[in-house]
Motif scaffolding. Sequence first.
Motif, short mmCIF file in Angstrom:
data_model
loop_
_atom_site.label_atom_id
_atom_site.label_comp_id
_atom_site.label_asym_id
_atom_site.label_seq_id
_atom_site.Cartn_x
_atom_site.Cartn_y
_atom_site.Cartn_z
N PRO A 1 0.80 -1.23 0.00
CA PRO A 1 0.00 0.00 0.00
C PRO A 1 0.83 1.29 0.00
O PRO A 1 1.86 1.38 0.68
N VAL A 2 0.36 2.25 -0.76
CA VAL A 2 0.92 3.60 -0.78
C VAL A 2 -0.24 4.57 -0.67
O VAL A 2 -1.28 4.40 -1.33
N VAL A 3 -0.08 5.60 0.15
CA VAL A 3 -1.08 6.66 0.31
C VAL A 3 -0.57 7.91 -0.39
O VAL A 3 0.64 8.20 -0.38
N GLU A 4 -1.48 8.65 -1.00
CA GLU A 4 -1.14 9.94 -1.59
C GLU A 4 -2.13 10.98 -1.09
O GLU A 4 -3.34 10.75 -1.07
N THR A 5 -1.60 12.12 -0.65
CA THR A 5 -2.43 13.26 -0.28
C THR A 5 -2.10 14.41 -1.22
O THR A 5 -1.27 14.28 -2.12
N GLY A 6 -2.72 15.55 -0.99
CA GLY A 6 -2.43 16.71 -1.82
C GLY A 6 -1.01 17.19 -1.67
O GLY A 6 -0.47 17.86 -2.57
N THR A 7 -0.36 16.84 -0.58
CA THR A 7 0.98 17.36 -0.29
C THR A 7 2.07 16.30 -0.19
O THR A 7 3.25 16.63 -0.24
N HIS A 8 1.68 15.02 -0.04
CA HIS A 8 2.69 13.99 0.24
C HIS A 8 2.40 12.68 -0.50
O HIS A 8 1.24 12.35 -0.76
N TRP A 9 3.48 11.95 -0.80
CA TRP A 9 3.40 10.52 -1.08
C TRP A 9 3.80 9.80 0.19
O TRP A 9 4.72 10.23 0.90
N ILE A 10 3.15 8.67 0.45
CA ILE A 10 3.35 8.00 1.75
C ILE A 10 3.51 6.50 1.53
O ILE A 10 2.55 5.73 1.62
N PRO A 11 4.73 6.02 1.25
CA PRO A 11 4.98 4.57 1.23
C PRO A 11 4.88 4.00 2.65
O PRO A 11 5.03 4.73 3.65
N THR A 12 4.66 2.70 2.74
CA THR A 12 4.42 2.05 4.03
C THR A 12 5.39 0.90 4.24
O THR A 12 5.95 0.34 3.30
N GLY A 13 5.55 0.55 5.51
CA GLY A 13 6.30 -0.64 5.90
C GLY A 13 5.59 -1.32 7.04
O GLY A 13 5.16 -0.64 7.99
N MET A 14 5.44 -2.64 6.99
CA MET A 14 4.70 -3.37 8.02
C MET A 14 5.42 -4.66 8.39
O MET A 14 5.91 -5.38 7.52
N ASP A 15 5.46 -4.94 9.69
CA ASP A 15 6.08 -6.15 10.18
C ASP A 15 5.70 -6.34 11.64
O ASP A 15 5.34 -5.36 12.32
N SER A 16 5.78 -7.56 12.13
CA SER A 16 5.48 -7.80 13.54
C SER A 16 6.53 -7.18 14.45
O SER A 16 6.28 -6.92 15.63
N ASP A 17 7.72 -6.92 13.91
CA ASP A 17 8.79 -6.25 14.64
C ASP A 17 8.86 -4.79 14.18
O ASP A 17 8.99 -4.52 12.98
N LEU A 18 8.78 -3.85 15.11
CA LEU A 18 8.73 -2.44 14.74
C LEU A 18 10.01 -1.98 14.04
O LEU A 18 9.96 -1.17 13.11
N ASP A 19 11.17 -2.51 14.47
CA ASP A 19 12.42 -2.16 13.80
C ASP A 19 12.40 -2.60 12.34
O ASP A 19 12.83 -1.85 11.44
N GLU A 20 11.89 -3.81 12.09
CA GLU A 20 11.83 -4.29 10.71
C GLU A 20 10.79 -3.53 9.90
O GLU A 20 10.98 -3.28 8.70
N ALA A 21 9.68 -3.13 10.55
CA ALA A 21 8.69 -2.29 9.86
C ALA A 21 9.34 -0.99 9.41
O ALA A 21 9.07 -0.50 8.29
N MET A 22 10.21 -0.42 10.25
CA MET A 22 10.92 0.80 9.89
C MET A 22 11.85 0.55 8.70
O MET A 22 11.89 1.33 7.73
N ARG A 23 12.58 -0.56 8.76
CA ARG A 23 13.49 -0.86 7.65
C ARG A 23 12.72 -1.06 6.34
O ARG A 23 13.15 -0.59 5.28
N LYS A 24 11.59 -1.74 6.42
CA LYS A 24 10.77 -1.93 5.21
C LYS A 24 10.25 -0.60 4.68
O LYS A 24 10.21 -0.39 3.45
N ALA A 25 9.85 0.30 5.58
CA ALA A 25 9.37 1.61 5.14
C ALA A 25 10.48 2.38 4.42
O ALA A 25 10.24 3.04 3.40
N VAL A 26 11.71 2.28 4.93
CA VAL A 26 12.83 2.95 4.27
C VAL A 26 13.09 2.32 2.91
O VAL A 26 13.25 3.02 1.90
N ARG A 27 13.12 0.99 2.85
CA ARG A 27 13.34 0.32 1.56
C ARG A 27 12.26 0.72 0.55
O ARG A 27 12.56 0.99 -0.63
N HIS A 28 11.01 0.71 1.00
CA HIS A 28 9.92 1.02 0.08
C HIS A 28 9.96 2.48 -0.37
O HIS A 28 9.61 2.79 -1.51
N ALA A 29 10.38 3.38 0.53
CA ALA A 29 10.49 4.79 0.14
C ALA A 29 11.62 4.98 -0.88
O ALA A 29 11.48 5.74 -1.85
N VAL A 30 12.73 4.27 -0.68
CA VAL A 30 13.82 4.32 -1.67
C VAL A 30 13.33 3.77 -3.01
O VAL A 30 13.56 4.37 -4.07
#
Length: 370
Positions: free
Chosen positions: A292-321
């Motif tokens: 999933p990706v969200v778009e608003t009038g001002t932002h693009w918003i890639p997402t990252g999800m995982d049972s581990d919050l650290d890995e969710a953060m890493r996925k969000a960074v990968r997906h944003a890249v």
Amino acid sequence: MTAALQPGRGVVLGRHYLPSRVDEVRWGWLPNAAAEAVLEVGAGETVTIDTVSHEGLLEDQGRDPRAYLAQFGVDEVLDDVVEIAASTLSNTLDDGPHVVTGPIRVPSARAGDVLKVDVLDLAYRVPYGFVSNRHGFGALAGEFPEDHDSSPTRHIDRIVSTGTVSHFSWVAHVGGRDLGRIDAGGGRHVQFPLHPFLGLMGTAVATTDAVPSVPPGDHGGNIDIRHTGVGSTLYLPVLVDGALFYAGDPHFAQGNGEVALTALEASLRATLRLSVISAADRAGVLGPLTNPVVETGTHWIPTGMDSDLDEAMRKAVRHAVDFLHGRFGVPRSVALAYLSAAGDFEVSQVVDAVKGVHCMIAKADWTSWH
């Protein structure tokens, strides 16, 4: 109090209308690949969905919404809420709480495409909602609720059980703004601005197994991203032909993190436009992303999800890249440098078993890119 927006009454903005009928909802579960569609909507068409909040219906609140809400002076309860609570639909504390409406089939959608969901309107169906904290859940599970015996934590809530703490909130209209207002005791109250959105929107997973409603994933589902309000667009991967879109978990407001367990949960009438982006065209919109990706009038918003919050953060960074590299052709190292300098990573929620992080990429930063 303002009259409730009952099923079939009031303004319906969409070309199609889908109420939450007992035989056309799932309680705690999502549609899978074998689910039978309850409505068919052509690509580019609009649909109005009467979504239902689970708060006030659940077993620990008595599963009698009329009696439960009467404690707070509510004298008109939504008909679909009453019918769902009184039905034979099973829902226990081991199930997901969400009332999920759908699925909707979009005939031209094929696996590999993207379903584009434009959020056109969100109307309050009631002027109240709840924020709940339950044992074993939330950011401070084991610490909260601090009342382990369900003795009333608010002087008028006498029905809640199993240690749950549910805070009732009225909607107040002050200075042209809609505010939530929670009793803080001693004649005081705390109030905060409302920003309604649907916490749960998704497409069917390519499985015939049962799919619980709580954990989000690449299919979307219970992503609980507060930026999916009116004017936003949610891009969802199509995993099965027809997409089989569904919605639920309506909120009037939520802080990033949703730390208690729920946000301000309350029923909404949502009007959405469902469009299809073909597999051939998806790269120009989302790059290589298949989540999933969200778009608003001002932002693009890639997402990252995982049972581990650290890995969710890493996925969000990968997906944003991946998003920046795929959409704009910017070198991956430059994309990472940009995100470190200007990307805002926010915790969507930490309470849905699978935790979420999303990245705020300002469109203004990319207006001169060529």
